[in-house]
Design a protein around this motif. Structure first.
Motif, PDB file in Angstrom:
ATOM      1  N   PHE A  24       0.845  -1.242  -0.023  1.00 15.11           N
ATOM      2  CA  PHE A  24      -0.115   0.193   0.055  1.00 15.11           C
ATOM      3  C   PHE A  24       0.863   1.384  -0.168  1.00 15.11           C
ATOM      4  O   PHE A  24       0.431   2.300   0.570  1.00 15.11           O
ATOM      5  CB  PHE A  24      -0.805  -0.041   1.246  1.00 15.11           C
ATOM      6  CG  PHE A  24      -2.012  -1.008   1.118  1.00 15.11           C
ATOM      7  CD1 PHE A  24      -3.129  -1.039   0.217  1.00 15.11           C
ATOM      8  CD2 PHE A  24      -1.933  -2.276   2.189  1.00 15.11           C
ATOM      9  CE1 PHE A  24      -3.893  -2.287   0.238  1.00 15.11           C
ATOM     10  CE2 PHE A  24      -2.622  -3.231   2.102  1.00 15.11           C
ATOM     11  CZ  PHE A  24      -3.594  -3.340   1.216  1.00 15.11           C
ATOM     12  N   TYR A  25       2.027   1.469  -0.395  1.00 17.26           N
ATOM     13  CA  TYR A  25       3.015   2.380  -0.456  1.00 17.26           C
ATOM     14  C   TYR A  25       2.490   3.674  -1.178  1.00 17.26           C
ATOM     15  O   TYR A  25       2.840   4.685  -0.745  1.00 17.26           O
ATOM     16  CB  TYR A  25       4.335   2.140  -0.840  1.00 17.26           C
ATOM     17  CG  TYR A  25       4.616   1.911  -2.298  1.00 17.26           C
ATOM     18  CD1 TYR A  25       5.328   3.153  -2.954  1.00 17.26           C
ATOM     19  CD2 TYR A  25       4.207   1.036  -3.281  1.00 17.26           C
ATOM     20  CE1 TYR A  25       5.468   3.437  -4.241  1.00 17.26           C
ATOM     21  CE2 TYR A  25       4.435   1.086  -4.591  1.00 17.26           C
ATOM     22  CZ  TYR A  25       4.857   2.457  -5.069  1.00 17.26           C
ATOM     23  OH  TYR A  25       4.934   2.564  -6.466  1.00 17.26           O
ATOM     24  N   GLU A  26       1.475   3.389  -2.280  1.00 14.35           N
ATOM     25  CA  GLU A  26       1.141   4.780  -2.882  1.00 14.35           C
ATOM     26  C   GLU A  26       0.093   5.303  -1.997  1.00 14.35           C
ATOM     27  O   GLU A  26      -0.307   6.329  -2.225  1.00 14.35           O
ATOM     28  CB  GLU A  26       0.388   4.060  -4.265  1.00 14.35           C
ATOM     29  CG  GLU A  26       1.527   3.563  -5.235  1.00 14.35           C
ATOM     30  CD  GLU A  26       1.069   3.227  -6.384  1.00 14.35           C
ATOM     31  OE1 GLU A  26       0.039   2.321  -6.670  1.00 14.35           O
ATOM     32  OE2 GLU A  26       1.847   3.431  -7.481  1.00 14.35           O
ATOM     33  N   ASN A  27      -0.723   4.629  -1.081  1.00 17.62           N
ATOM     34  CA  ASN A  27      -1.652   5.110  -0.246  1.00 17.62           C
ATOM     35  C   ASN A  27      -1.126   6.008   0.860  1.00 17.62           C
ATOM     36  O   ASN A  27      -0.516   5.566   1.776  1.00 17.62           O
ATOM     37  CB  ASN A  27      -2.837   4.075   0.103  1.00 17.62           C
ATOM     38  CG  ASN A  27      -3.944   4.423   1.065  1.00 17.62           C
ATOM     39  OD1 ASN A  27      -3.946   5.702   1.504  1.00 17.62           O
ATOM     40  ND2 ASN A  27      -4.794   3.601   1.371  1.00 17.62           N
ATOM     41  N   PRO A  28      -1.411   7.285   0.724  1.00 20.75           N
ATOM     42  CA  PRO A  28      -0.789   8.233   1.875  1.00 20.75           C
ATOM     43  C   PRO A  28      -1.285   7.695   3.426  1.00 20.75           C
ATOM     44  O   PRO A  28      -0.581   8.565   4.205  1.00 20.75           O
ATOM     45  CB  PRO A  28      -1.363   9.617   1.504  1.00 20.75           C
ATOM     46  CG  PRO A  28      -2.422   9.350   0.568  1.00 20.75           C
ATOM     47  CD  PRO A  28      -2.250   7.996   0.145  1.00 20.75           C
ATOM     48  N   VAL A  29      -2.424   7.028   3.454  1.00 19.70           N
ATOM     49  CA  VAL A  29      -3.085   6.651   4.845  1.00 19.70           C
ATOM     50  C   VAL A  29      -2.211   5.723   5.529  1.00 19.70           C
ATOM     51  O   VAL A  29      -2.055   5.908   6.829  1.00 19.70           O
ATOM     52  CB  VAL A  29      -4.491   6.249   4.704  1.00 19.70           C
ATOM     53  CG1 VAL A  29      -4.949   5.765   6.184  1.00 19.70           C
ATOM     54  CG2 VAL A  29      -5.430   7.067   3.940  1.00 19.70           C
ATOM     55  N   ILE A  30      -1.468   5.192   4.945  1.00 18.52           N
ATOM     56  CA  ILE A  30      -0.548   3.941   5.595  1.00 18.52           C
ATOM     57  C   ILE A  30       0.551   4.802   6.437  1.00 18.52           C
ATOM     58  O   ILE A  30       1.025   4.010   7.279  1.00 18.52           O
ATOM     59  CB  ILE A  30       0.004   3.075   4.446  1.00 18.52           C
ATOM     60  CG1 ILE A  30       0.495   1.879   5.188  1.00 18.52           C
ATOM     61  CG2 ILE A  30       1.237   3.738   3.646  1.00 18.52           C
ATOM     62  CD1 ILE A  30      -0.468   1.017   5.935  1.00 18.52           C
ATOM     63  N   TYR A  31       1.071   6.026   5.746  1.00 13.93           N
ATOM     64  CA  TYR A  31       2.269   6.426   6.628  1.00 13.93           C
ATOM     65  C   TYR A  31       1.767   6.807   8.046  1.00 13.93           C
ATOM     66  O   TYR A  31       2.499   6.465   8.973  1.00 13.93           O
ATOM     67  CB  TYR A  31       2.624   7.437   5.798  1.00 13.93           C
ATOM     68  CG  TYR A  31       3.429   6.860   4.484  1.00 13.93           C
ATOM     69  CD1 TYR A  31       4.678   6.423   4.590  1.00 13.93           C
ATOM     70  CD2 TYR A  31       2.449   7.018   3.244  1.00 13.93           C
ATOM     71  CE1 TYR A  31       5.078   5.825   3.460  1.00 13.93           C
ATOM     72  CE2 TYR A  31       3.213   6.478   2.366  1.00 13.93           C
ATOM     73  CZ  TYR A  31       4.349   5.895   2.222  1.00 13.93           C
ATOM     74  OH  TYR A  31       4.826   5.103   1.140  1.00 13.93           O
ATOM     75  N   PRO A  32       0.816   7.607   8.310  1.00 14.75           N
ATOM     76  CA  PRO A  32       0.465   7.982   9.571  1.00 14.75           C
ATOM     77  C   PRO A  32      -0.077   6.821  10.396  1.00 14.75           C
ATOM     78  O   PRO A  32       0.187   6.816  11.608  1.00 14.75           O
ATOM     79  CB  PRO A  32      -0.794   8.953   9.308  1.00 14.75           C
ATOM     80  CG  PRO A  32      -1.096   9.096   7.955  1.00 14.75           C
ATOM     81  CD  PRO A  32      -0.117   8.137   7.389  1.00 14.75           C
ATOM     82  N   VAL A  33      -0.758   5.639   9.627  1.00 13.37           N
ATOM     83  CA  VAL A  33      -1.083   4.623  10.807  1.00 13.37           C
ATOM     84  C   VAL A  33       0.155   3.785  11.063  1.00 13.37           C
ATOM     85  O   VAL A  33       0.348   3.638  12.383  1.00 13.37           O
ATOM     86  CB  VAL A  33      -2.063   3.673   9.688  1.00 13.37           C
ATOM     87  CG1 VAL A  33      -2.090   2.108  10.329  1.00 13.37           C
ATOM     88  CG2 VAL A  33      -3.253   4.190   9.612  1.00 13.37           C
ATOM     89  N   LEU A  34       1.356   3.695  10.342  1.00 11.84           N
ATOM     90  CA  LEU A  34       2.512   3.065  10.636  1.00 11.84           C
ATOM     91  C   LEU A  34       3.253   3.874  11.741  1.00 11.84           C
ATOM     92  O   LEU A  34       3.655   3.424  12.647  1.00 11.84           O
ATOM     93  CB  LEU A  34       3.438   2.574   9.458  1.00 11.84           C
ATOM     94  CG  LEU A  34       2.917   1.610   8.513  1.00 11.84           C
ATOM     95  CD1 LEU A  34       3.972   1.443   7.321  1.00 11.84           C
ATOM     96  CD2 LEU A  34       2.765   0.342   9.344  1.00 11.84           C
ATOM     97  N   LEU A  35       3.427   5.287  11.553  1.00 10.68           N
ATOM     98  CA  LEU A  35       4.149   6.161  12.399  1.00 10.68           C
ATOM     99  C   LEU A  35       3.329   6.423  13.971  1.00 10.68           C
ATOM    100  O   LEU A  35       3.945   6.082  14.712  1.00 10.68           O
ATOM    101  CB  LEU A  35       4.063   7.364  11.571  1.00 10.68           C
ATOM    102  CG  LEU A  35       5.243   8.524  12.261  1.00 10.68           C
ATOM    103  CD1 LEU A  35       6.693   7.838  12.719  1.00 10.68           C
ATOM    104  CD2 LEU A  35       5.144   9.787  11.459  1.00 10.68           C
ATOM    105  N   SER A  36       1.896   6.491  13.639  1.00 13.06           N
ATOM    106  CA  SER A  36       1.245   6.896  14.874  1.00 13.06           C
ATOM    107  C   SER A  36       0.804   5.581  15.574  1.00 13.06           C
ATOM    108  O   SER A  36       0.462   5.552  16.799  1.00 13.06           O
ATOM    109  CB  SER A  36       0.038   7.568  14.655  1.00 13.06           C
ATOM    110  OG  SER A  36       0.541   8.968  14.063  1.00 13.06           O
ATOM    111  N   GLY A  37       0.728   4.286  14.792  1.00 12.46           N
ATOM    112  CA  GLY A  37       0.335   3.196  15.561  1.00 12.46           C
ATOM    113  C   GLY A  37       1.467   2.449  15.810  1.00 12.46           C
ATOM    114  O   GLY A  37       1.988   2.226  16.913  1.00 12.46           O
ATOM    115  N   VAL A  38       2.146   1.752  14.622  1.00  8.86           N
ATOM    116  CA  VAL A  38       3.155   0.677  14.894  1.00  8.86           C
ATOM    117  C   VAL A  38       4.443   1.220  15.518  1.00  8.86           C
ATOM    118  O   VAL A  38       4.922   0.698  16.616  1.00  8.86           O
ATOM    119  CB  VAL A  38       3.432  -0.106  13.596  1.00  8.86           C
ATOM    120  CG1 VAL A  38       4.409  -0.873  13.847  1.00  8.86           C
ATOM    121  CG2 VAL A  38       2.309  -0.758  13.272  1.00  8.86           C
ATOM    122  N   ILE A  39       4.843   2.294  14.954  1.00 10.01           N
ATOM    123  CA  ILE A  39       6.415   2.808  15.521  1.00 10.01           C
ATOM    124  C   ILE A  39       5.983   3.622  16.616  1.00 10.01           C
ATOM    125  O   ILE A  39       7.135   3.192  17.847  1.00 10.01           O
ATOM    126  CB  ILE A  39       6.682   3.838  14.266  1.00 10.01           C
ATOM    127  CG1 ILE A  39       7.215   3.059  13.151  1.00 10.01           C
ATOM    128  CG2 ILE A  39       8.018   4.576  14.858  1.00 10.01           C
ATOM    129  CD1 ILE A  39       8.021   4.010  12.111  1.00 10.01           C
TER     130      ILE A  39
END
Length: 153
Positions: A24-39
């Protein structure tokens, strides 16, 4: 707390995150989910385990390789070190994926870079910097950090 269980959960969470990032790298939603969630979650785990590991009375420091080895005599500190790798490698992978999208680099060129970043950190980053240099036509990475606000996610 069972350290092996925490190790397994953190590792599985990181692996799933890497797969999601690639798909899903093209989907901008994935970045805040990974950063604010997983990381964020993994960073809190790191903070806990490094705090426990460094207060368990072990010796060591950062003055020599032997000093660093002594820091990781504690299983808590060792687990924290592993989580440290997971967090920073995933963060680098997120940057690479986002940069790939911005520079319109083929997704399949990104895949080995992500794989090697997940498995061997700096090797994957080096591979990506080479791919990136070929794409932009020069090895100098400037303007590496000078993106316009419109290009940032």
């Amino acid at each position: 707390m069972d350290l092996d269980l925490v190790f397994s959960i953190a590792s599985a969470l990181a692996l799933i995150s890497w797969v999601v990032l690639f798909v899903f790298y093209e989907n901008p939603v994935i970045y805040p989910v990974l950063l604010s969630g997983v990381i964020f979650f993994l960073a809190v785990l790191y903070l806990y385990f490094i705090s426990v590991g460094l207060t368990e009375g072990g010796e060591g420091g950062f003055g020599s390789l032997d000093d660093v080895r002594q820091l990781f005599d504690s299983d808590h500190a060792l687990l924290a070190g592993w989580i440290h790798y997971l967090v920073f490698d995933l963060f680098v992978g997120m940057w690479m994926a986002n940069d790939t999208f911005i520079l319109k680099i083929n997704k399949w060129l990104l895949l080995p870079c992500l794989f090697f970043t997940f498995m061997m950190g700096p090797v994957g980053l080096l591979l990506y910097l080479i791919v990136r240099a070929i794409r932009i036509g020069k090895f100098t990475q400037y303007p590496f950090f000078r993106k316009s606000k419109k290009q940032l996610i």
